[in-house]
Design a protein around this motif. Structure first.
Motif, PDB file in Angstrom:
ATOM      1  N   MET A   1       0.809  -1.459   0.198  1.00  0.00           N
ATOM      2  CA  MET A   1       0.106  -0.032  -0.021  1.00  0.00           C
ATOM      3  C   MET A   1       1.011   1.358   0.094  1.00  0.00           C
ATOM      4  O   MET A   1       1.731   1.171   0.902  1.00  0.00           O
ATOM      5  CB  MET A   1      -0.896  -0.049   1.164  1.00  0.00           C
ATOM      6  CG  MET A   1      -2.101  -1.000   1.228  1.00  0.00           C
ATOM      7  SD  MET A   1      -3.494  -0.796  -0.031  1.00  0.00           S
ATOM      8  CE  MET A   1      -3.946   0.919   0.702  1.00  0.00           C
ATOM      9  N   GLN A   2       0.340   2.378  -0.834  1.00  0.00           N
ATOM     10  CA  GLN A   2       1.214   3.379  -0.817  1.00  0.00           C
ATOM     11  C   GLN A   2       0.764   4.611   0.102  1.00  0.00           C
ATOM     12  O   GLN A   2       1.473   5.463   0.780  1.00  0.00           O
ATOM     13  CB  GLN A   2       1.095   4.128  -2.197  1.00  0.00           C
ATOM     14  CG  GLN A   2       1.814   3.253  -3.464  1.00  0.00           C
ATOM     15  CD  GLN A   2       3.206   3.176  -3.150  1.00  0.00           C
ATOM     16  OE1 GLN A   2       3.996   4.206  -3.006  1.00  0.00           O
ATOM     17  NE2 GLN A   2       3.763   1.969  -3.178  1.00  0.00           N
ATOM     18  N   THR A   3      -0.768   4.362   0.346  1.00  0.00           N
ATOM     19  CA  THR A   3      -1.155   5.508   1.227  1.00  0.00           C
ATOM     20  C   THR A   3      -0.640   5.472   2.617  1.00  0.00           C
ATOM     21  O   THR A   3      -0.486   4.226   3.314  1.00  0.00           O
ATOM     22  CB  THR A   3      -2.739   5.321   1.449  1.00  0.00           C
ATOM     23  OG1 THR A   3      -3.435   5.515   0.128  1.00  0.00           O
ATOM     24  CG2 THR A   3      -3.118   6.468   2.399  1.00  0.00           C
ATOM     25  N   ILE A   4      -0.276   6.680   3.412  1.00  0.00           N
ATOM     26  CA  ILE A   4       0.396   6.446   4.405  1.00  0.00           C
ATOM     27  C   ILE A   4      -0.835   6.578   5.553  1.00  0.00           C
ATOM     28  O   ILE A   4      -1.642   7.542   5.615  1.00  0.00           O
ATOM     29  CB  ILE A   4       1.234   7.929   4.706  1.00  0.00           C
ATOM     30  CG1 ILE A   4       2.246   7.699   3.562  1.00  0.00           C
ATOM     31  CG2 ILE A   4       1.691   7.843   6.385  1.00  0.00           C
ATOM     32  CD1 ILE A   4       3.072   9.194   3.644  1.00  0.00           C
ATOM     33  N   ILE A   5      -0.797   5.495   6.614  1.00  0.00           N
ATOM     34  CA  ILE A   5      -1.903   5.855   7.482  1.00  0.00           C
ATOM     35  C   ILE A   5      -1.115   6.032   8.769  1.00  0.00           C
ATOM     36  O   ILE A   5      -0.147   5.400   9.080  1.00  0.00           O
ATOM     37  CB  ILE A   5      -3.107   4.687   7.463  1.00  0.00           C
ATOM     38  CG1 ILE A   5      -2.371   3.392   8.041  1.00  0.00           C
ATOM     39  CG2 ILE A   5      -3.805   4.482   6.332  1.00  0.00           C
ATOM     40  CD1 ILE A   5      -3.382   2.283   8.489  1.00  0.00           C
ATOM     41  N   GLU A   6      -2.220   6.754   9.705  1.00  0.00           N
ATOM     42  CA  GLU A   6      -1.763   7.103  11.053  1.00  0.00           C
ATOM     43  C   GLU A   6      -1.715   5.620  11.702  1.00  0.00           C
ATOM     44  O   GLU A   6      -2.989   5.128  12.013  1.00  0.00           O
ATOM     45  CB  GLU A   6      -2.430   8.183  11.599  1.00  0.00           C
ATOM     46  CG  GLU A   6      -2.062   9.464  11.271  1.00  0.00           C
ATOM     47  CD  GLU A   6      -2.797   9.930   9.885  1.00  0.00           C
ATOM     48  OE1 GLU A   6      -3.914   8.997   9.341  1.00  0.00           O
ATOM     49  OE2 GLU A   6      -2.246  10.920   9.126  1.00  0.00           O
ATOM     50  N   PRO A   7      -0.916   5.230  12.362  1.00  0.00           N
ATOM     51  CA  PRO A   7      -0.854   3.673  13.108  1.00  0.00           C
ATOM     52  C   PRO A   7      -1.544   4.088  14.603  1.00  0.00           C
ATOM     53  O   PRO A   7      -0.965   3.493  15.543  1.00  0.00           O
ATOM     54  CB  PRO A   7       0.536   3.151  13.175  1.00  0.00           C
ATOM     55  CG  PRO A   7       1.237   4.433  13.004  1.00  0.00           C
ATOM     56  CD  PRO A   7       0.740   5.594  12.399  1.00  0.00           C
ATOM     57  N   PHE A   8      -2.678   4.686  14.601  1.00  0.00           N
ATOM     58  CA  PHE A   8      -3.297   4.936  15.887  1.00  0.00           C
ATOM     59  C   PHE A   8      -4.739   5.421  15.507  1.00  0.00           C
ATOM     60  O   PHE A   8      -5.022   5.897  14.327  1.00  0.00           O
ATOM     61  CB  PHE A   8      -2.756   5.892  16.778  1.00  0.00           C
ATOM     62  CG  PHE A   8      -2.117   7.239  16.173  1.00  0.00           C
ATOM     63  CD1 PHE A   8      -3.116   8.202  15.797  1.00  0.00           C
ATOM     64  CD2 PHE A   8      -0.905   7.428  15.579  1.00  0.00           C
ATOM     65  CE1 PHE A   8      -2.753   9.315  14.907  1.00  0.00           C
ATOM     66  CE2 PHE A   8      -0.622   8.578  14.987  1.00  0.00           C
ATOM     67  CZ  PHE A   8      -1.567   9.634  14.615  1.00  0.00           C
ATOM     68  N   ARG A   9      -5.696   5.181  16.356  1.00  0.00           N
ATOM     69  CA  ARG A   9      -6.881   6.024  16.097  1.00  0.00           C
ATOM     70  C   ARG A   9      -7.364   6.926  17.379  1.00  0.00           C
ATOM     71  O   ARG A   9      -6.254   7.017  18.101  1.00  0.00           O
ATOM     72  CB  ARG A   9      -8.047   4.801  16.523  1.00  0.00           C
ATOM     73  CG  ARG A   9      -7.890   3.629  15.693  1.00  0.00           C
ATOM     74  CD  ARG A   9      -9.056   2.818  15.742  1.00  0.00           C
ATOM     75  NE  ARG A   9      -9.287   2.218  17.402  1.00  0.00           N
ATOM     76  CZ  ARG A   9     -10.206   1.592  17.549  1.00  0.00           C
ATOM     77  NH1 ARG A   9     -11.143   0.761  16.820  1.00  0.00           N
ATOM     78  NH2 ARG A   9     -10.011   0.906  18.752  1.00  0.00           N
ATOM     79  N   ILE A  10      -8.117   7.773  16.637  1.00  0.00           N
ATOM     80  CA  ILE A  10      -8.326   9.083  17.647  1.00  0.00           C
ATOM     81  C   ILE A  10      -9.402   8.838  18.756  1.00  0.00           C
ATOM     82  O   ILE A  10     -10.634   8.520  18.206  1.00  0.00           O
ATOM     83  CB  ILE A  10      -8.488  10.296  16.852  1.00  0.00           C
ATOM     84  CG1 ILE A  10      -7.297  10.394  16.093  1.00  0.00           C
ATOM     85  CG2 ILE A  10      -8.707  11.503  17.702  1.00  0.00           C
ATOM     86  CD1 ILE A  10      -7.380  11.498  14.653  1.00  0.00           C
TER      87      ILE A  10
END
Ligand code: F0G
Length: 461
Positions: A1-10
């Motif tokens: 996957m290319q999309t950077i996701i934040e490895p946390f939830r808010i």
């Protein structure tokens, strides 16, 4: 996957107040065109610093509740001390309220008038603490650091030849310690290689001079080593961090950076006799040696943060998300320091606004325009910060005129960063209309915090 996701939830949010362009123009005018004088609530995206501005995790907030506020020997102290010893490897751990307090104690004991402290690049409080003692802070950045666009992977390195020559000339009589700052904040947040750390350590040991690491962003530096220094590709980042510190005799640390804490720091050494003298000063200015300048709950939050920051998914995300911002600007032809550092993106205002000479503060003008365009707060690192000779008051251009966009840890999402990119793009399109600035009033020292400015000629807003 290319999309950077934040490895946390808010799970908890802080509202951001949105403003109109007209409101922002009035707000920055009222703040005398100095972003430091704005109210934080009037800022949409606050990139002034990555220090003390991180988001803590659910675990760190839970740890706050476990804080033991006993004056001496609290449970929190032991959890903090054990964690620091495990990761940093030094036998003596001294808690302080933030990084500069550790520097103040260390240099207060080790530096006398005429002494010299070399560093890859001193952070400003480090330099000030050495100079306050009558010492001389010497920056020895590697030659590659001056090329703002080459893709040299370790532009934070120290110039080993220059260090060797200085040590031969001055020796341990004049040099109480050698320091290296990881990552090199004042030189673009660029990393220092393990090879360079080993070379510094070798020179220090041969000369009998203690070697210290300014460790504020140690986890980012260790992860850069993993990703950029081939021999470390398969090593866990925590082990790389341990190896970095194994070459040193001590460190200063601001837990406001790579420990996700809102306050805190520490000073480490393997020298028990020196540590005793440091604790004597600690008691005068910070507090009893098992809490330093901190509450028990702060010690617990730091202990949790130091472990979390070494999570490799987090560190991949951290370095990639900073690189995302720098890459997009670079690809759009906007001048930024490349490659990206760990905690910040630096826009080169001299090339962004070539029609504004350094003595008309191009980076200040750009920082002001970013606020007017989109409510982004950034900091000038250039001729406003460094351009006045403290003795004569004479103005001279600083080495560079940069705008630092420091990215708080785990606070802003990818869409916030896309908003920042769009805003910088819009300012870029109208760059030729942007005017230089002049200083109306400024104090003699550290003038960037409180100076008041105005546009040269009619304002471009
Ligand atoms: N060393 C480095 C490399 C730093 O970046 C800082 C702080 C300090 C020491 C001092 O630590 O703030 O806890 O007393 N840097 C912040 C910044 C303020 O915005 O870069 P502190």
């Amino acid at each position: 996957m290319q999309t950077i996701i934040e490895p946390f939830r808010i799970k908890m949010v802080e509202p951001v107040k949105l403003t109109t362009r007209e409101e922002r123009a009035a707000l920055i005018h009222a703040a005398h065109y100095n972003p430091f004088l704005l109210r934080a609530e009037d800022v949409i995206i606050d990139l002034l610093t990555d220090s003390g501005t991180s988001a803590m995790s659910a675990d760190a907030w839970a740890a706050l509740m476990r804080g033991d506020e006993s004056y001496a020997g609290s449970r929190s102290w032991y959890r903090f001390r054990d964690t620091v010893q495990e990761i940093f490897g030094f036998s003596q751990v001294i808690p302080t309220h933030q990084g500069r307090a550790a520097e103040h104690i260390l240099f207060g004991i080790t530096v006398q008038p005429g002494f010299i402290v070399p560093n890859n690049t001193h952070f400003d409080t480090t330099r000030a603490n050495i100079e306050y003692r009558g010492g001389k802070a010497i920056d020895l950045p590697c030659p590659e650091a001056t090329d703002l666009v080459s893709d040299y992977p370790f532009k934070g390195n120290m110039d080993i030849e220059a260090l060797d020559a200085l040590v031969r000339l001055e020796g341990r009589e004049k040099i109480p310690l050698i320091m290296v700052t990881v990552t090199n904040n004042s030189a673009g947040g660029q990393p220092v290689s393990m090879e360079n750390i080993r070379a510094i350590s070798r020179i220090a040991r041969e000369a009998g001079i203690p070697f210290y690491i300014d460790a504020c962003r140690f986890a980012e530096n260790a992860h850069f080593i993993k990703r950029r220094e081939p021999a470390f590709r398969n090593r866990p980042t925590v082990e790389i961090a341990r190896e970095m510190f194994s070459y040193a005799d001590g460190c200063t640390m601001s837990a406001k950076k790579d420990a996700f804490a809102n306050i805190g720091g520490f000073l480490c050494t393997n020298d028990a006799e020196l540590a005793q003298r440091e604790r004597n000063i600690l008691i005068l200015s910070e507090g009893f040696p098992t809490y330093g300048g901190l509450a028990g709950r702060d010690l617990d939050a730091i202990a949790v943060g130091l472990r979390e920051v070494l999570d490799e998914d987090y560190l991949d995300y951290r370095l990639l998300s900073t690189r995302y911002v720098a890459r997009h600007l670079h690809d759009a032809g906007i001048p930024v320091i490349m490659p990206a550092g760990g905690h910040a993106v630096y826009v080169d205002a001299r090339r962004f606004l070539p029609h504004i000479p350094p003595l008309s503060y191009p980076a200040q003008a750009l920082a002001v325009e970013l606020f007017i365009e989109a409510g982004i707060r950034a900091v000038e690192i250039g001729t406003v910060m460094f351009g006045a000779d403290p003795q004569t008051g004479e103005e001279r251009p600083a080495r560079n005129d940069l705008v630092r966009l420091a990215i708080p840890r785990r606070v802003y999402t990818q869409s916030h960063m896309d908003y920042v990119l769009e805003a910088i793009g819009l300012v870029w399109q109208r760059r030729e209309q942007i005017r230089g600035m002049r200083i109306l009033r400024a104090p003699q020292y550290l003038r960037h915090f409180t100076a008041e400015f105005d546009w040269l000629g009619p304002a471009a807003v």
